[in-house]
Motif scaffolding. Structure first.
Motif, PDB file in Angstrom:
ATOM      1  N   PHE A 131      -1.517   4.084   5.800  1.00 16.53           N
ATOM      2  CA  PHE A 131      -2.747   4.866   5.943  1.00 16.53           C
ATOM      3  C   PHE A 131      -2.423   6.351   5.979  1.00 16.53           C
ATOM      4  N   ILE A 155     -11.287  10.176   2.356  1.00 18.65           N
ATOM      5  CA  ILE A 155     -11.887   8.944   2.882  1.00 18.65           C
ATOM      6  C   ILE A 155     -12.560   8.182   1.745  1.00 18.65           C
ATOM      7  N   ALA A 158      -9.244   7.880  -1.547  1.00 18.73           N
ATOM      8  CA  ALA A 158      -7.857   7.404  -1.429  1.00 18.73           C
ATOM      9  C   ALA A 158      -7.817   5.878  -1.525  1.00 18.73           C
ATOM     10  N   PRO A 161      -6.512   3.235   3.748  1.00 20.52           N
ATOM     11  CA  PRO A 161      -7.367   3.744   4.832  1.00 20.52           C
ATOM     12  C   PRO A 161      -7.004   5.183   5.213  1.00 20.52           C
ATOM     13  N   VAL A 162      -8.005   5.935   5.632  1.00 21.24           N
ATOM     14  CA  VAL A 162      -7.814   7.341   6.007  1.00 21.24           C
ATOM     15  C   VAL A 162      -8.452   7.549   7.376  1.00 21.24           C
ATOM     16  N   ILE A 163      -7.753   8.228   8.274  1.00 23.74           N
ATOM     17  CA  ILE A 163      -8.352   8.565   9.555  1.00 23.74           C
ATOM     18  C   ILE A 163      -8.360  10.087   9.698  1.00 23.74           C
TER      19      ILE A 163
END
Lengths: 179, 179
Positions: A131, A155, A158, A161-163
């Motif tokens: 991520f 978000i 990509a 997953p992106v936080i």
């Protein structure tokens, strides 16, 4: 399915950039926040379970405003300018790599040139992290129209997953577009 | 700033829901994916460093389609229906709580009624997790207009960071709106 003992570490891509307010070679408030958050909340004491992939995307200085007080008289001058940009990027990464070594978490770091949001997504496709952690200034909708946000783009686009980690109110500078 | 040894565990809120395709009391593909991802990629072997907060939001069945083959003749029937809903929610949470106990990671679980996206954000404000993990069906823009997405709303409106875990292509059912 059980929690993992050993095995391949979780690879976290952390996107970092330079501050717009503090001078060279300081990291931006939001990228420092994202990095610290990753150490404190995710990696914790499990340093062998993770690997941090640090990416810094340099925006080509097309306006040349940074160099308004410079005189370019020879090809050497341009070479020197490019060299200086490279040094700035390396200095920034050095700060984060040094922290990783201090804590004992494995890392890799590299610099790319281009539009940060697009390069981050491209590099994520290439190196396939588990991520991405990216800092966010937490701009309001009006500010976003003029400034654009890297985190929202990542978000949406990509492959992993992106936080997005927002700056705390206490860390927000007078002009929230600054970072 | 150093990686944390011991101290307060990182509190991860994981939103879970029932599957729309498999019968009771199965978890949805995307919430199982989000839960498994959290164990495998974040918690790993560091089970004492984390606490999982499991929230399940039940959508009130206003249409009553689920009960088309039932006859309601007495106040008791309604009581029984409500009791059955409660049991379904508890069964769902039991599945995840059981997994947490198996692995040895602390957890709390609770059921709320309402609009999932709004209740998740409200509960996040109340219990203040460090971040939220939510499954996502990875719908295309056209599907989103008609279905709406919980993950995008939470990313925009929750007070804490949110990480949306998309289903893999292999796990996507024939109708991607199913889950």
């Amino acid at each position: 399915m059980a929690a993992v003992e050993g095995g391949v570490p979780t690879r976290i891509m952390v996107a970092v950039n330079e501050s717009t307010i503090k001078g060279y070679p300081h990291a931006s408030i939001s990228s420092m926040g994202a990095f610290d958050w990753t150490l404190k909340k995710i990696i914790r004491s499990n340093t062998s379970g993770f690997k941090i992939l640090l990416i810094h995307v340099q925006v080509p200085d097309e306006d040349g405003f940074d160099d308004m007080d410079s005189i370019f008289a020879s090809p050497e001058d341009f070479k020197r300018m490019k060299h200086r940009d490279k040094i700035r990027g390396l200095h920034l990464l050095e700060y984060f790599v040094h922290k990783c070594h201090e804590i004992g978490v494995a890392c890799e770091a590299w610099v790319k040139k281009g539009d940060p949001k697009e390069v981050i997504c491209f590099e994520a496709k290439r190196v396939q992290p588990d991520f991405i952690v990216v800092g966010s200034r937490g701009l309001n909708p009006f500010q976003k129209v003029f400034v654009g946000t890297v985190s929202e783009f990542c978000i949406k686009h990509a492959d992993c997953p992106v936080i997005a980690i927002k700056r705390s109110t206490a860390q927000t500078p007078q002009d929230p577009v600054d970072d």
